[in-house]
Design an enzyme around this catalytic site. Structure first.
Site, PDB file in Angstrom:
ATOM      1  N   ARG A 157      42.616  77.976 -38.472  1.00 57.09           N
ATOM      2  CA  ARG A 157      42.202  78.948 -39.494  1.00 57.09           C
ATOM      3  C   ARG A 157      42.651  78.412 -40.853  1.00 57.09           C
ATOM      4  O   ARG A 157      43.842  78.371 -41.126  1.00 57.09           O
ATOM      5  CB  ARG A 157      42.916  80.266 -39.160  1.00 57.09           C
ATOM      6  N   HIS A 185      45.337  85.260 -42.616  1.00 59.15           N
ATOM      7  CA  HIS A 185      44.649  86.134 -41.658  1.00 59.15           C
ATOM      8  C   HIS A 185      43.463  86.835 -42.330  1.00 59.15           C
ATOM      9  O   HIS A 185      42.396  86.974 -41.759  1.00 59.15           O
ATOM     10  CB  HIS A 185      45.649  87.160 -41.118  1.00 59.15           C
ATOM     11  N   TYR A 210      53.567  81.451 -43.790  1.00 60.43           N
ATOM     12  CA  TYR A 210      54.263  81.155 -42.533  1.00 60.43           C
ATOM     13  C   TYR A 210      53.679  79.942 -41.805  1.00 60.43           C
ATOM     14  O   TYR A 210      54.219  79.495 -40.798  1.00 60.43           O
ATOM     15  CB  TYR A 210      54.209  82.392 -41.600  1.00 60.43           C
TER      16      TYR A 210
END
Ligand SMILES: Cc1ncc(C[n+]2csc(CCOP(=O)(O)OP(=O)(O)O)c2C)c(N)n1
Length: 360
Positions: free
Chosen positions: A253, A257, A265
């Protein structure tokens, strides 16, 4: 039955026709252009409110799969499958308007990019609960089998979703009844901020397939031709009546998110590593090697796509928001039906309790 592997760049150059290869490439480019306009411009300008989920870096997965399907097949996308909508033919204007919460869209302005569907295109909405679409796709596949139709239900999900109970129940049911279902997992290695090794005790999602006695196929998810070929094979198996396939597409990705998440992170080196495996650049190199595109063709494609994306965004921005009266329309309990669904809410006793609650 053990998992099998279709690995990076192994797609035989002759296995995908020139037309299909160019189609895969064009839809990936168009999806990236749309994605950039949505997240990097409209979201950052504050024009998209709420979540804005993108699938940057993962375009090969929905596009490779959807182009392998027949028009009658149905698709269960989740929040990273912008490419599935574009490959299936949803108009760019509708997509922009959907993200912008405009009235004339599949969810009538009630949602952003999550939960979109359009039954006329065989795109079935999902609800937020992860993996809930797995048994539903099994249900659709069951209906196809019961009616003797040679149709396939293809369900996308993330690797995190495969740790949910619904995943096991749905795939198990599809496997027992040899249903024409295909489960395509984008293993982008992060389920929000949870890395794979903290939510899966196995190295590969495909390793879960032997528990259902179905094939588990590992594909390089950044190789659109490999994804397309794996999906074609799974479709052929499903239409033969041999049951479901679990396809794990290894990918990454290339964002947080969603647009609000800076992915702090995720170690920087992972982004650098995966940037070198970008599915669009990779396909472009391959097409150039085969002599199917050149500088002029790429420049023409870029110019045409920028123009159509810009035009769609501008049209959508000018579209109307829904009227307030829409709010309670087409939701689970339609206002005129509330009385039938919750008759007790209309009793005097219930009203008295409600009043008491408000004024103790
Ligand atoms: C049952 C459930 N738990 C938590 C969430 C919140 N949530 C939405 S997406 C997401 C991460 C999903 O990870 P994955 O399935 O790997 O898909 P990805 O987003 O990486 O494509 C989470 C935790 C949810 N929607 N449903």
């Amino acid at each position: 039955m053990s998992s099998t592997t279709v690995s990076a760049g192994k797609a035989d150059p002759g296995a995908v026709s020139r037309d299909v290869a160019l189609q895969l490439f064009r839809v990936m480019k168009l999806t990236r252009e749309t994605d950039d306009r949505l997240e990097r411009k409209l979201y950052r300008q504050g024009k998209i409110v709420g979540g804005c989920y993108v699938g940057r870096g993962q375009e090969a997965i929905p596009i490779g799969c959807v182009i392998a399907l027949e028009p009658d097949d149905v698709i269960f996308p989740t929040h990273r499958e912008l490419g599935a909508f574009i490959a299936r033919g949803m108009s760019l204007t509708t997509l922009f308007a959907q993200y912008l919460g405009r009235a004339d869209t599949p969810t009538r302005g009630k949602d952003g990019n999550a939960h979109i569907g359009d039954m006329s295109l065989g795109l079935i909405n999902y609800v937020s609960h992860l993996a809930d679409s797995v048994p539903i796709a099994a249900g659709a596949a069951w209906a196809f089998k019961a009616r003797g139709e040679k149709r396939v239900a293809l369900n996308f999900l993330g690797e995190g979703s495969t740790s949910r109970g619904d995943f096991y129940e749905g795939v198990n049911f599809a496997a027992i009844h040899k249903l024409p279902a295909i489960y395509v997992v984008n293993n982008n290695q992060w389920a929000y901020s949870t890395p794979t090794h903290l939510q899966m005790p196995v190295a590969n999602v495909a390793d879960r397939a032997p528990a259902f006695n179905i094939p588990g196929v590992i594909v390089d998810g950044n190789d659109v031709e490999a994804v397309y070929l794996a999906a074609l094979e799974a479709c052929a198996r499903a239409r033969r009546g041999d049951g479901p396939t679990l396809i794990e597409c290894k990918t990454f990705r290339m964002t947080g998110h969603s647009a609000h998440d800076d992915a702090g992170y995720v170690p920087k080196e992972q982004f650098e590593l995966w940037a070198r495996k970008d599915p669009i650049q990779r396909m472009e190199r391959r097409l150039r090697e085969r002599g199917w595109v050149d500088d002029a063709a790429i420049a023409a494609m870029d110019a045409e796509m920028k123009k159509s994306v810009e035009a769609a965004a501008e049209t959508a921005l000018a579209m109307a928001y829904p009227d307030g009266s829409e709010t309670l329309e087409r939701v689970f309990a339609e206002p005129h039906r509330v009385k039938d669904v919750f008759p007790w809410r209309h009793t005097d006793e219930y009203k008295a309790i409600e009043i008491k609650k408000e004024k103790p």
